[in-house]
Scaffold this active site. Structure first.
Site, short mmCIF file in Angstrom:
data_model
loop_
_atom_site.label_atom_id
_atom_site.label_comp_id
_atom_site.label_asym_id
_atom_site.label_seq_id
_atom_site.Cartn_x
_atom_site.Cartn_y
_atom_site.Cartn_z
N ARG A 184 -12.29 59.45 0.79
CA ARG A 184 -12.97 58.18 0.98
C ARG A 184 -12.43 57.48 2.22
O ARG A 184 -11.22 57.40 2.41
CB ARG A 184 -12.75 57.30 -0.26
CG ARG A 184 -13.77 56.22 -0.43
CD ARG A 184 -13.84 55.74 -1.88
NE ARG A 184 -12.57 55.29 -2.37
CZ ARG A 184 -12.35 54.09 -2.92
NH1 ARG A 184 -13.34 53.25 -3.04
NH2 ARG A 184 -11.18 53.75 -3.35
N ASP A 193 -0.99 56.76 -3.77
CA ASP A 193 -1.97 55.94 -4.47
C ASP A 193 -1.31 54.97 -5.45
O ASP A 193 -1.81 53.87 -5.71
CB ASP A 193 -3.00 56.80 -5.20
CG ASP A 193 -2.37 57.81 -6.16
OD1 ASP A 193 -1.15 58.00 -6.09
OD2 ASP A 193 -3.11 58.41 -6.96
N SER A 249 -2.22 61.16 -1.97
CA SER A 249 -1.73 61.08 -3.36
C SER A 249 -1.07 62.37 -3.83
O SER A 249 -1.40 62.93 -4.88
CB SER A 249 -2.90 60.73 -4.29
OG SER A 249 -3.53 59.56 -3.84
#
Length: 1523
Positions: free
Chosen positions: A567, A685, A631
């Site tokens: 993203r 994250d 992450s």
């Protein structure tokens, strides 16, 4: 002479056609629904009594029991023995019975006398049959009268029937009365274990041979219906909610004889029915029974024959005394008169016995009267039965239904034509159901038993023919047989539960085990912070030194790689009194071949995605600061470097582990050579989650992920982190300058400096420290994972693995024969098929077993109810352990922070993200409770994160950029000068800052800071009402899925959005003209308009209107009164307009959910908006209104259209702008409609053109879809509403509820001391005291605070300025949420209307969408503009943000619902007129038969006269002789 046709005319009202029967069936279904609800049951005519019989015997029963049958003129006692090893189904049932007479005086005497007689008869039977009086005997009691049961062995008598008038028992427990009678009789020991109705016994008896038998029907002297109802979760339309619980099924006694007692059948009652009712013992009651049952059929025939004779239509007008005598014609006579061969002779004989002298024509006529009366009875019974079958079919969401109906009763058994008629009509009304009727026969016991005599029979459950199940005497004892079935089932269930519990025992952690996990986690944290020595928990420094302080601003790029999607986000922070964040993003897929390819391919793909996003945002030439959320475990030496330790989550890209991922991304960007990025930070994250929540709550210093993976980060004192250079320096102070520094100041600095540590706690247990709690199923999951032996704690707690653990447990239980009948399917052996999302769904409190079974069936697992319960338990055990383990780990973290700071008590907030935490119904609660129990000195608040990976990464980048700028400024100062800017934990200190950075603003800053702090405090308090764009997009997609579901014929029954076709196929095109009447019924006021549309120079509209009150007693009264009131108001309006002599086209705006099959027909589905008018649900409201108008007879009206107010709104604006294709109402209620392509609407025939669909979106979320965003205040609103569990979306957004939502919030805040110094006034506690118009006034930009003070003062509160600010902000949050939710749903409609989602393509350009918006009627005309400026601006902005590629314009509708009805009527009138004109033109082309014959004649003449020069090209063969 009276022929059959004349009889038909005389009794036309008794001859019902199929449309009427379907209408009656729909009414009965509506009554059933009403009777099943605890809210409406009190007012329901059909009581739908729960029997607490939950299963049928399965043939494994054994032993013996006694049974009593009380329900007619005689009383029966039975003994039933089931021989061991044979059971019911194998013919091992032995029955002995005796019939005892009931003296008439007992039927009208005292209750104690009746039950003493029953008890003494029971004792006499036991003595006669040598049944031991000392031994305890189970007893079943068949009591054939309406009772309200709260358990199987308890029943409160509601009313007597069948000529019983016993005193002192009504409203009392008849089982207790029987027990007391047996105690008074003495000398015997019986235990009443079950009480059932005889209809239940009929169903259960027939169920022995036919497992599909789920309906019992008695058609005899009285009539009853029982059926098995699926017990689903409370709130659903198909739910039995009169009893506690939501699992399994239960038999329901409809007591349908009372159908029509509320007036629902008034239009079907004949004068004979009314005469019969008025002469009965219970006038006005049991009306349906009086129309159909054997007790009354003969009397109905007598009344008809009597009236016909009095009119001279029979017997030459002669009437005998016997014919005048009540009861002289019985149902047995009716059956005899209708016999096939002997019917007429029987009729003559019966009439002669009545003292009449019938002619053959009289006999034929009387026979036909009997046929019509009994035919009506079978038709009405068929209509009721069809309603029950429809409900069962809907409950199970089936296209076809296979079912058996068990039938008993004298009419059904003795009237030879009755069963055939009944069967035929039921199958005609319900062609999609395979219905079988099974007679409950009494077998040999019936023939051998007589009054006062006993009989003994050894019989099987079927007759010799094998066709029917036991009935009569045997069926009475079924209740006793059920007892042994229950005992057997309970023992089997207990054994199953014991074995399942044994399997799940290792998942249930004791308090001691949880404390051990906490201690091991704490030891792992400490070991991981050290520079030397091994540690399973990596404790990776993040080089994030502080949390946000609210001064962050600017634009930042956030990149997020953590799963199968990548993203890219642009995050903008704006500074002001209220912090605001704007986020734009785009999602890109990471193909599997790239996830597991080379590192260079992976990062080239990421760079390509970033390039596309910058191009999309038009920022390719701007060098933005960027944060990279990565992450995966990374070793960091600074904030902008991260060396990958190991891949997780399915990634296996080569040449990445051991390399700096930031450098790899920079190299990929260089290779692309299209844009530049300043990558300031690489972020985990978990850290991003903490930062995003800390932006809202300064106390947030812990971040947690509970989703696909599991991890925690927290702010650790820098001095404790030995593995960093800074930590080692801080831990061992050195250097002359440090030694000379002020000791106290240095100590304070050391205490304040912190760094966020990414624990990577998923590695706990990799060293074997958790082996004592790991189960064999965990070992198997670990063995088959891509990283065996690693991330052991994560494999016990994260969403990636929980479903797989459950699958292994289910596989083991199935192999052990405890699940799925021991059948191991290929699906169950497939790894990964049981995803963790199924745990969340299966464990939902709102989900019943039928829905659990549906989920399992999707997975190819065919389950029983017991299987579903077991699966639910397994899912619960696995997820509960996961939450407990996370709670134990969290307790270790918070206790460490508390001890670091030397505090007795710690208040701290944990920011949490992840689907497991957010979507699982119980995970968050167990996590919270466990953490608090294991760390009692810490007050831990869990705060769900919004956009942790995006917003959090941007915040880390902003904080890091601030730190870099300050360090650069410090370095730029001349040597020797005093430091101007200091870093205390990374924050700027005012006393060190240059004057130009602070200046005189310091004096003004304090009150602003206080106000800002107050607003932030409220935002934290109401964080669950504040939605990110990501959440809104998720809601939008859920809404769109529900919308598509509602449009499908197969999926509509289970859809929350009913997507009702309106049959409005066109918007106004500007050519409409005429004089129209519009009726608008939708609230406490009823409005009538006269709308004149004319065409002189341009199209103009003139409107005259009048408002009429609708009193509360009418709103909650009968449907007849409501529509009589509407007709009266319309008559008054037409009188005033002087148009009573005209028949004008009428449009009827009816603002309630209706099912339409054409434009001028609408069947009410359910009332909303406080309306509770009886006898209307399931009925055609146009028909009801026409009937009311016709009853008046003083004017006429042509009702051409019934429309919803939302459709009216769209049509009103469509009249002004033909691009308007969507209508929404945001007022007292809320709804939306839009123009949909017919090919997408499966609910109506045809696929050409378009049609307006009424979404009824207020019900969005009724199926549980919005549970994760509903707050405690929403639930309280719902509980106190008239329709709990329904219209949940409407209750979150509409004007009816917004004021009350704010009031509930203010009450809670006051109770917690956050407002009004903790003072609460009676006015503030009064429901409805705060209205939506008050919210609008308080939110005004200029006088809002003064309005808040004024409104609060009226509520008895003396508010401070801070109170007013707080209340104003609460109002803002509530109305903002409303606008956002409306925007999300509206965006879903716009996407669906575009159609690109369904076609799978996205057009480059979207057509314009004009939306009509009707404002809240709670706001006066003077306030509409102010309201638009606030609420509407938010709505428009949110919609355009969610669907940026759609050009949306909003039009405010004036008089939308009224004028709109007139517009719909005008369009319908125009189309009808066009059709008439076309038909007139085409009529000239339509030739009559006479004209065609004339053409033929002329053609023949021409042919005979010889060749003609001009012809039409016709040739044929002619005989040569004629030429």
């Amino acid at each position: 002479m009276l022929n059959v046709r004349n009889v038909d005319r005389f009794l036309y009202a008794m001859r019902l056609h199929d449309d009427q029967l379907k209408d009656i069936s729909a009414r009965f279904q509506a009554e059933m629904k009403k009777g099943l609800s605890s809210e409406s049951n009190a007012a329901a005519a059909v009581k739908m009594l729960p029997t607490h019989v939950r299963s049928t015997p399965d043939g494994t029963e054994k032993g013996q029991c006694l049974a009593l049958d009380l329900g007619g003129s005689k009383f029966k006692v039975l003994q039933v023995k089931v021989r061991e090893g044979m059971g019911i189904r194998r013919g091992g049932v032995e029955i002995e019975e005796k019939i005892y007479p009931l003296p008439k005086e007992l039927l009208s005497g005292r209750g104690t006398e009746l039950f003493d007689h029953v008890s003494e008869s029971l004792k006499d039977f036991m003595c006669e049959k040598n049944i031991s009086l000392e031994q305890k005997h189970p007893l079943g009691f068949t009591f054939s009268f309406p009772c309200e049961q709260s358990s199987l062995n308890q029943g409160l008598l509601l009313s007597w029937s069948k000529n019983y008038r016993v005193r002192g028992l009504q409203g009392k427990d008849v089982v207790q009365a029987l027990r007391e009678a047996t105690d008074r009789t003495g000398g015997m020991d019986v235990e009443v274990l079950a009480m059932v109705n005889d209809t239940v016994a009929t169903m259960m008896t027939c169920g022995f041979d036919d497992r599909y038998c789920e309906v019992g029907l008695i058609v005899g002297e009285y009539i009853l219906e029982h059926w098995h109802q699926c017990v689903l979760h409370g709130g659903a339309s198909s739910t039995l909610i009169l009893v506690e619980g939501d699992e399994g099924r239960m038999c329901v006694n409809t007591e349908w004889g009372a159908f029509g007692d509320d007036g629902a059948l008034d239009d079907y009652l004949t004068e004979f029915d009314r005469d019969l009712d008025s002469a009965s013992r219970n006038p006005g009651k049991q009306l349906f029974e009086k129309m159909v049952s054997g007790m009354y059929l003969g009397e109905l025939v007598r009344l008809v024959v009597l009236k016909m004779a009095k009119r001279g239509l029979l017997f030459d007008g002669c009437v005998s005394d016997a014919l005048r005598t009540k009861g002289k014609i019985t149902t047995a006579h009716v059956a005899a008169m209708e016999e096939y061969k002997n019917g007429l002779s029987n009729t003559e004989e019966i009439l002669t016995d009545l003292g009449l002298t019938p002619s053959p024509d009289d006999c034929i006529a009387v026979q036909h009267v009997s046929t019509i009366v009994s035919f009506r009875s079978s038709n009405l019974v068929a209509a009721g039965l069809a309603a029950i079958l429809s409900r069962i079919k809907q409950n199970r969401n089936l296209r076809t239904l296979r079912i058996t109906v068990g039938v008993d009763g004298t009419v059904y058994k003795t009237h030879r034509q009755y069963p055939k008629r009944l069967h035929k009509v039921v199958r005609r009304l319900h062609p999609e159901c395979q219905v079988r009727f099974v007679l409950s026969d009494s077998g040999s016991s019936k023939a051998k038993s007589g009054p006062g005599n006993s009989s003994r029979s050894t019989t099987g459950i079927t007759k010799a023919t094998g066709q029917y199940g036991v009935g009569g005497g045997v069926c009475v004892c079924v209740c006793a047989l059920i007892l042994s079935s229950f005992i057997s089932n309970i023992l089997l269930h207990l054994l199953l539960v014991s074995q399942v519990d044994e399997t799940l025992c290792p998942f249930k952690l004791s308090q001691e085990q949880l404390y051990l996990v906490k201690a091991r986690m704490r030891a792992g944290l400490e070991a991981g912070l050290k520079s030397k020595g091994p540690s399973a928990i990596k404790m990776l420094p993040s080089f994030v030194y502080r949390t946000p302080d609210g001064t962050e601003r600017g634009k930042y790029l956030a990149l997020d790689l953590g799963g199968t999607n990548f993203r890219a986000m642009l995050v903008t922070f704006k500074k002001g009194l209220q912090q605001s964040t704007r986020l734009n993003h785009k999602i890109y897929t990471i193909p599997l071949e790239i996830m597991q390819g080379t590192g260079e391919e992976l990062f080239d793909h990421i760079a390509e995605c970033v390039s596309d996003f910058l191009d999309y945002m038009g920022m390719k030439n701007v060098r933005l600061p960027a944060g990279f959320t990565f992450s995966f475990p990374c070793e960091q030496t600074s904030i902008d470097t991260g060396t990958l330790v190991s891949w997780t989550k399915g990634f296996k890209a080569t040449d990445c582990e051991g390399h700096d991922v930031v450098n790899m991304l920079r190299e990929a960007i260089k290779r692309r050579n299209e844009f530049e990025l300043d990558i300031v930070a690489v972020v985990n994250d978990t850290v991003g989650t903490m930062m995003s929540c800390a932006y809202e709550d300064p106390q947030c210093e812990i971040g947690m992920i509970a989703g696909t993976g599991s991890n925690v980060c927290y702010m650790e004192d820098l001095k404790n982190i030995e593995k960093t250079e800074q930590g080692r320096k801080e831990g061992t102070p050195g250097g002359e300058k440090d030694k000379q520094a002020d000791g106290a100041k240095r100590k304070k600095k050391e205490e304040e400096q912190k760094m966020c540590i990414n624990t990577e706690w998923g590695g706990l247990g990799d060293d074997g420290s958790l082996d004592d709690i790991i189960t064999p199923y965990d070992i198997e999951v670990n063995r088959t994972s891509i990283n065996p032996g690693k991330q052991r704690f994560e494999k016990l707690t994260s969403g990636m693995y929980l479903g797989e653990i459950v699958r292994h447990v289910l596989l083991d239980l199935t192999r052990g024969g405890l699940l799925f009948r021991g059948h191991v399917t290929e699906a169950l052996k497939t790894p990964g098929i049981f995803q963790t999302k199924y745990l969340s769904q299966i464990e939902s409190d709102r989900l019943a077993l039928l829905q659990v079974r549906a989920i399992l069936q999707q997975l190819g697992l065919d389950s029983t109810c017991d299987d579903s319960i077991t699966v639910k338990e397994v899912c619960g055990a696995v997820s509960h352990r996961a939450a407990q383990l996370c709670g134990a780990g969290m307790a270790a973290v918070v206790d460490k922070i508390r001890e670091n700071r030397g505090l007795d008590r710690l208040d701290i907030t944990v920011g949490v993200d992840g689907a497991l935490y957010k979507l699982h119904p119980h995970f968050s609660g167990v996590l919270r409770d466990t953490a608090r129990a294991l760390a009692p000195q810490c007050n831990v608040t869990f705060m769900p994160s919004e956009e942790g990976s995006g917003k959090g990464a941007a915040l880390i980048t902003a904080v890091a950029r601030q730190r870099q700028e300050i360090e650069t400024m410090n370095r730029s100062l001349r040597p020797g000068s005093e430091r101007l800017l200091g870093l205390d934990g990374g924050k700027m200190r005012h006393h060190d800052a240059p004057k130009h950075l602070c200046g005189d603003n310091r004096r003004m800053q304090a009150p602003l800071d206080d106000e800002k702090s107050l607003i932030m405090k409220i935002d934290k308090y109401l964080y669950s009402m504040r939605f990110s764009d990501e959440t809104l997009r998720d809601i939008m997609q859920q809404f769109r899925r529900e919308l598509v579901k509602g449009l499908g014929r197969d999926t509509n029954p289970t859809a929350a959005l009913k997507m009702l076709p309106t049959f409005v196929r066109s918007i106004p095109d500007g050519s409409e003209k005429g004089d129209f009447i519009a009726l608008d019924l939708g609230g406490s006021n009823f409005r009538i308009l006269r709308v004149k549309v004319s065409h002189e120079k341009k199209q103009t509209v003139q409107m005259e209107s009048q408002i009429y009150d609708t009193p509360e007693d009418i709103i909650h009264g009968s449907g007849t009164r409501l529509f009589d009131h509407v007709a009266e108001c319309l008559g008054d309006f037409m009188e005033k307009q002087k148009i009573k002599d005209k028949k004008l086209p009428v449009g009827f705006t009816f603002s309630f959910p209706c099912q339409q099959t054409k434009l001028d027909e609408g069947f009410l589905i359910t009332w909303t908006k406080r309306f509770k008018t009886g006898g209307v649900e399931g009925m055609d409201v146009v028909k009801l209104l026409n009937k009311a108008i016709k009853k008046r007879g003083d004017y006429d009206a042509d009702i051409m259209a019934v429309v919803n107010d939302t459709v009216g709104t769209m049509m009103t604006c469509g009249f002004d702008d033909q691009r308007c294709e969507v209508g929404i109402i945001i007022g007292t209620g809320t709804n939306a409609c839009y123009m949909e392509e017919l090919r997408n609407i499966d609910l109506v025939e045809g696929d050409e053109g378009r049609m307006c669909v009424n979404t009824e979106w207020g019900a969005f979320g009724d199926d549980g879809r919005l549970e994760d965003i509903r707050t405690e205040f929403d639930r309280e609103i719902d509980r106190g509403s008239l329709n709990p569990g329904k219209q949940l979306f409407e209750k979150m957004v509409s004007g009816m509820y917004m004021g009350e939502l704010v009031r509930l919030i203010l009450v809670k805040m006051a109770r917690e001391g956050m407002l009004f110094e903790g003072r609460i006034t009676p006015e503030l506690l009064t429901k409805g005291k705060l209205e939506t118009k008050h919210i609008s006034a308080i939110e005004k930009s200029k006088e809002g605070l003064s309005k808040a003070r004024e409104i609060l003062t009226r509520l008895g509160v003396e508010p401070s300025t801070d109170d007013c600010i707080a209340v104003q902000h609460v109002c803002t949050v509530v109305s903002f949420r409303s606008a956002n939710l409306i925007a999300a749903a509206l965006a879903g409609i716009l996407i669906e209307a575009k159609g690109e989602q369904r076609r799978g393509t996205t057009p480059n350009h979207c057509r314009h969408r004009w939306i009509s918006l009707q404002d809240a009627p709670t706001v006066s005309d003077n306030n509409i503009r102010d309201k638009i400026k606030i609420y509407a601006r938010r709505l428009h902005k949110a919609v355009r943000r969610l669907v940026p590629d759609t050009d949306v314009r909003f039009l405010l509708s004036e008089s939308g619902s009224g004028k709109g009805a007139a517009m719909v009527t005008a369009v319908a009138y125009r189309l009808a007129e066009q059709s008439r004109q076309i038909a007139q033109i085409l009529s000239e082309f339509r030739l009559t038969t006479e004209q065609l014959l004339e053409v033929k004649k002329r053609m023949r003449t021409e042919i005979q006269n010889g060749p003609f020069k001009e012809h039409s090209g016709l040739c044929y063969c002619e005989n040569a002789a004629n030429l």
